[in-house]
Structure formats: structure tokens, C-alpha cells
Enzyme design. Structure first.
Site: not given
Ligand code: SAH
Length: 223
Positions: A71
Site C-alpha cells: 500500500s
Molecule cells: N498491507 C499489505 C497490503 C497488501 S494488498 C501491504 O502493504 O503489503 C492486500 C492483501 O490482502 C493481498 O496480499 C491479498 O492476497 C490479501 N487478501 C485479499 N483477500 C483476503 C482475505 N479474504 N483474507 C486474507 N487476505 C486477503
């Protein structure tokens, strides 16, 4: 609460660009000093692949593989501020969407324990490795669909979702402790806003703020 071991040398250039990022965040309205200090401490370049490290302190989202992104720092700072601002006690936080683990590291610095759930196994393992290399140990990891939360560890003082659900699942709100806060990007792919829900007894007060762009929250798991 953890302080991050500096570990491998961070070059003078990245240290300077990191501090510049913090000034930018301040200018954009991030005012919580504990959040700004944390952003100044966590080495964001360690959470992206080498080819992208020179861009790690730009205020932008970057790819982390598996079609996911780390993010944008402003959004990480804003969501964290909405969780911690004005609170004395920062106990347990549940994070859904570990991704590369950058937000996890920010939370681990501020909260006494982080419970983090990721649906893509390979991302979770890389995040776990990065955080261990940085000496961050107050994190529990789970490879699962976070839609159902982590009932065995509830109630949580805070919950943060870093992928966008259409609307926050009711089951997650039930895992908030009294006075607890949940923050999530809510909406479909083209229209999302940060939503904060504060629990008071059986009442849930909702506040909708900034428009954002997050990857969708998906169900099920992948390796
Ligand atoms: N805070 C993270 C954001 C990653 S993007 C960072 O800064 O790196 C969002 C993430 O949410 C992705 O890795 C995706 O695989 C995960 N995600 C999406 N749906 C999900 C769910 N139902 N349960 C767990 N993770 C999920």
C-alpha cells in the site's frame, strides 16, 4: 511493542528519502507523532524486491507479486492513525491481508501483539521471513481466508483490513472488543472509501472518509 532492528545497512540516500517521506506525510495532514516516528523507523525498502528498492520511499503503491501491491505510505499512515489516535492502550490488533508485511511491521511497533491473516501462502511466507529478519517477533501468522477473522484470538482492540470488502462482514465486527475500532476500505473495485467502525457495547458507529483504491478482498485461499 517492538523496535525494529536496523539489520542490513540502509544507505544514506534511502535514509534521506525516508525522512523526506515522513515530512511529506506530515505536510499531507498525518499528525500523530507515534505514527510518524514508526514510519521513520520501518525500512520499507526491505519489503519490496531489489529492483524496486530505490522507489521504496516514494509515496506510491508498488507491486509485490501475485498481482498484489504494497500500500501507498500515506494510506498506511492514515489508516494507522485512525486506529491509534487518542488511545492510551494498544493491545491486540487483527490484520487481514498481510501482503508483504509492511503494514504488519508498522502495527507491530505500536501494538503489543499483531495477528495477521493472508489468503496467498507464498506472500505470507515471504512476509514472515522479512519480519523475522528485521527482528519483529510479536506477530502471529495465519494462512486462511480472513473473511471470518480469527475467532480463537478475539476480542481485538483493533481490526484493520487491507483489501476491499463490499461491506465489512458482520462476523468481523463481532470480534471487536468494547471500545474497539475497525478500519477498512469498503466498496467495489471503482468506488471505495475508508470506513471506520467504533464499537460501543452492542452499538457500531460508522464514519466514512477518504476515497481509496485497494485490491478486492477475495474468499478462499491459494498456495
Ligand atoms: N498491507 C499489505 C497490503 C497488501 S494488498 C501491504 O502493504 O503489503 C492486500 C492483501 O490482502 C493481498 O496480499 C491479498 O492476497 C490479501 N487478501 C485479499 N483477500 C483476503 C482475505 N479474504 N483474507 C486474507 N487476505 C486477503
Amino acid at each position: 511493542m517492538m523496535s525494529i532492528a536496523s539489520g542490513r545497512e540502509i544507505g544514506f540516500t534511502s535514509r534521506r528519502t525516508q525522512l523526506r517521506l515522513v515530512s511529506q506525510l506530515r505536510a499531507q495532514g498525518i499528525s500523530d507523532e507515534t505514527v510518524l516516528t514508526t514510519i521513520a523507523q520501518v525500512p520499507r525498502h526491505r519489503f519490496v524486491e531489489e529492483a524496486l528498492q530505490s522507489r521504496a520511499y516514494e509515496d506510491t503503491a508498488l507491486p509485490i507479486g501475485r498481482q498484489q501491491t504494497i500500500s501507498q505510505p500515506y494510506i498506511v499512515a492514515l489508516m494507522t492513525q485512525q486506529l491509534v489516535n487518542g488511545r492510551a492502550h494498544m493491545g491486540k490488533v487483527l490484520e487481514i491481508g498481510t501482503g508483504c508485511g509492511y503494514q504488519t511491521a508498522v502495527l507491530a511497533t505500536l501494538f503489543s501483539r499483531v495477528y495477521t491473516i493472508e489468503r496467498i501462502g507464498s506472500l505470507l511466507e515471504t512476509a514472515r521471513q522479512t519480519l523475522q529478519n528485521l527482528g519483529v517477533y510479536n506477530v502471529s501468522y495465519r494462512h486462511a481466508d480472513g473473511t471470518k477473522g480469527w475467532p480463537g484470538r478475539a476480542p481485538f482492540d483493533s481490526i484493520i483490513i487491507t483489501a476491499a470488502p463490499g461491506t465489512v462482514p458482520r462476523g468481523l465486527l463481532d470480534q471487536l472488543g468494547d471500545g474497539g475500532r475497525l478500519i477498512a476500505p469498503e466498496g467495489d473495485r471503482y468506488n471505495q472509501h475508508l470506513t471506520r467502525v467504533v464499537r460501543q457495547g452492542q452499538r457500531f458507529r460508522r464514519e466514512i472518509s477518504t476515497p481509496v483504491v485497494f485490491v478486492p478482498m477475495l474468499s478462499g485461499t491459494e498456495e
